[in-house]
Design a protein around this motif. Structure first.
Motif, PDB file in Angstrom:
ATOM      1  N   LYS A   1       0.462  -5.514   6.473  1.00  0.00           N
ATOM      2  CA  LYS A   1       1.037  -6.856   6.549  1.00  0.00           C
ATOM      3  C   LYS A   1       2.358  -6.886   5.797  1.00  0.00           C
ATOM      4  N   GLN A   2       2.331  -6.232   4.617  1.00  0.00           N
ATOM      5  CA  GLN A   2       3.548  -6.282   3.822  1.00  0.00           C
ATOM      6  C   GLN A   2       4.723  -5.591   4.499  1.00  0.00           C
ATOM      7  N   THR A   3       4.440  -4.423   5.126  1.00  0.00           N
ATOM      8  CA  THR A   3       5.544  -3.733   5.795  1.00  0.00           C
ATOM      9  C   THR A   3       6.076  -4.585   6.936  1.00  0.00           C
ATOM     10  N   MET A   7       9.849  -5.782   7.324  1.00  0.00           N
ATOM     11  CA  MET A   7      10.597  -5.488   8.534  1.00  0.00           C
ATOM     12  C   MET A   7      11.257  -6.767   9.049  1.00  0.00           C
ATOM     13  N   THR A   8      10.480  -7.859   9.046  1.00  0.00           N
ATOM     14  CA  THR A   8      11.027  -9.133   9.507  1.00  0.00           C
ATOM     15  C   THR A   8      12.230  -9.527   8.662  1.00  0.00           C
ATOM     16  N   GLU A   9      12.088  -9.342   7.343  1.00  0.00           N
ATOM     17  CA  GLU A   9      13.196  -9.741   6.481  1.00  0.00           C
ATOM     18  C   GLU A   9      14.422  -8.841   6.655  1.00  0.00           C
ATOM     19  N   TYR A  10      14.174  -7.567   6.856  1.00  0.00           N
ATOM     20  CA  TYR A  10      15.297  -6.662   7.131  1.00  0.00           C
ATOM     21  C   TYR A  10      16.013  -7.098   8.409  1.00  0.00           C
ATOM     22  N   LEU A  11      15.214  -7.452   9.423  1.00  0.00           N
ATOM     23  CA  LEU A  11      15.839  -7.859  10.680  1.00  0.00           C
ATOM     24  C   LEU A  11      16.507  -9.228  10.552  1.00  0.00           C
ATOM     25  N   ASP A  12      15.958 -10.085   9.678  1.00  0.00           N
ATOM     26  CA  ASP A  12      16.642 -11.357   9.391  1.00  0.00           C
ATOM     27  C   ASP A  12      18.037 -11.066   8.862  1.00  0.00           C
ATOM     28  N   LEU A  26      19.848 -11.945  20.894  1.00  0.00           N
ATOM     29  CA  LEU A  26      18.939 -12.409  21.932  1.00  0.00           C
ATOM     30  C   LEU A  26      17.500 -12.019  21.643  1.00  0.00           C
ATOM     31  N   LYS A  27      17.325 -10.804  21.194  1.00  0.00           N
ATOM     32  CA  LYS A  27      15.958 -10.338  20.982  1.00  0.00           C
ATOM     33  C   LYS A  27      15.919  -9.242  19.926  1.00  0.00           C
ATOM     34  N   ARG A  28      14.764  -9.172  19.243  1.00  0.00           N
ATOM     35  CA  ARG A  28      14.578  -8.126  18.247  1.00  0.00           C
ATOM     36  C   ARG A  28      13.468  -7.187  18.698  1.00  0.00           C
ATOM     37  N   PHE A  29      13.653  -5.927  18.420  1.00  0.00           N
ATOM     38  CA  PHE A  29      12.591  -4.952  18.650  1.00  0.00           C
ATOM     39  C   PHE A  29      12.337  -4.242  17.334  1.00  0.00           C
TER      40      PHE A  29
END
Ligand code: GDP
Length: 373
Positions: A1-3, A7-12, A26-29
């Motif tokens: 969960k933490q990773t 990951m979400t925060e890095y992509l933010d 447009l989209k994140r992968f």
């Protein structure tokens, strides 16, 4: 969960960088891999997903949150048939957009050419190596050699120019006399320029975008009859391209030669501890970790502790669950009292902040001018 959260925060952050560069996301992968695929960075299946999306939505650019090798970049470009941008390129692009003075422009241009050079590879060179070269000398090859030479010459020229500027700036720094020098450091967008504005009552460009500040601003500040110099430097960021660390030598010299660092932190950011570590890593690289440092936790007005239920033992108590008071206690003890919690925007706790800076500057001042006491 933490990773996943990370990951979400890095992509933010990457999305914020992309927005700063003027792109619309447009989209994140994302993909979990033990290590990046040496040829294509992401795996084959994921690449197919991305390719399908790119084709369907006529995507112009795909951005990767890491530095790609020149080979990976070429391979991915061939597969996705659109522009491939990596994290380094994106950051360099933002720096290029924001460079105001000829000094900053020279620095960025140098970093850009250094990034470009290993990527100027002919279509055939890798085949040539594999097959022994006979008959593989494509028509483009001489052009690429010429391009390479032009870029190399340009790099030499820019380096020379930088040397001259570095010398001038070093003289300028020397001419500032014996005034105590304080440098604001911190992750990008934590509020350094805002803080500079409120302390020095000058107007420095502050904007909710990354890297609003590229050039160093130095202001003479007076607190309680005590004058000192305050400089605001370029914001640090996770994975700051090495080309930039090298070429921003003069900017970072301002930090290296400072007597006191104000390490500004955006405590309202969920990843603020990661940011502190990223900044410390760069400070370490430029041998400035041991300087007297005051940790300035900014944006307390925006701090939100996530709801934490004492009875719910299933919830792991992570950093975001701490209250502001708990953070204060933790950091006051970690820094031996060299931490302060403020809001540069609302000027919360600003008098204590000024007092603390005054005390620290005075200590240094007294060792420098012992007879004035
Ligand atoms: P820098 O990149 O570190 O120089 O950051 P800036 O000074 O440009 O500020 C980045 C953003 O944070 C701007 O939108 C500021 O208005 C905002 N900001 C700065 N200080 C505070 C604060 O104390 N509280 C809040 N809520 N926002 C702030």
């Amino acid at each position: 969960k933490q990773t996943h959260e990370k990951m979400t925060e890095y992509l933010d952050e990457l999305e914020f960088l992309a927005y700063t560069a003027g792109a619309e996301v447009l989209k994140r992968f994302s993909q979990k891999l033990e290590r990046p695929n040496p040829k294509t960075f992401i795996g084959t299946g994921k690449m197919e997903d991305v390719a399908a999306y790119v084709e369907q939505h006529d995507v112009g650019t795909v951005i990767f949150d890491d530095e790609l090798t020149p080979g990976q970049q070429r391979n991915i470009e061939a597969l996705l048939k659109c522009k491939i941008v990596d994290r380094t390129y994106l950051i360099l692009d933002i720096f290029a957009q924001r460079a105001q003075t000829s000094y900053a422009r020279t620095q960025v241009e140098l970093a850009q050419y250094e990034y470009l050079l290993p990527r100027l590879v002919g279509l055939w060179t890798h085949l040539e190596r594999q097959r022994g070269g006979i008959g593989m000398r494509g028509p483009g090859e001489t052009e690429i050699e010429t391009d390479r030479r032009i870029v190399r010459d340009r790099i030499t020229l820019l380096k020379k120019k930088m040397k001259t500027i570095d010398k001038q700036m070093s003289t300028q720094r020397g001419n500032r006399g014996a005034l105590v020098r304080v440098a604001l450091v911190g992750y990008t967008n934590v509020g350094k320029s805002t803080l500079m504005n409120v302390i020095s009552k000058s107007k420095v460009f502050a904007e909710n975008k990354l890297f609003a500040t590229l050039d160093t601003t130095v202001r003479k500040v007076v607190i309680g009859n005590l004058p000192f110099l305050l400089s605001d430097t370029v914001g640090f960021i996770r994975k700051l391209p090495t080309q930039l660390v090298d070429s921003f030598k003069s900017t970072l010299d301002e930090v290296r030669e400072a007597d006191l660092l104000l390490h500004v932190v955006d405590i309202s950011h969920p990843q603020f501890e990661d940011h502190i570590n990223a900044v410390n890593k760069i400070l370490d690289e430029i041998k400035s970790m041991d300087k007297p440092t005051l940790m300035v936790f900014n944006k307390i007005d925006a701090y939100k502790a996530e709801a934490y239920d004492d009875d719910d033992l299933m919830v792991e108590r992570t950093g975001a669950h701490y209250s502001l008071e708990e953070w204060k206690e933790t950091w006051m003890s970690r820094t031996n009292g060299d931490a302060i919690f403020i809001s540069a925007l609302n000027k919360n706790n600003f008098d204590s902040f000024r007092k603390k800076v005054y005390e620290r500057v005075r200590e240094i001042h007294v060792t420098r001018f012992p007879y004035n006491e």
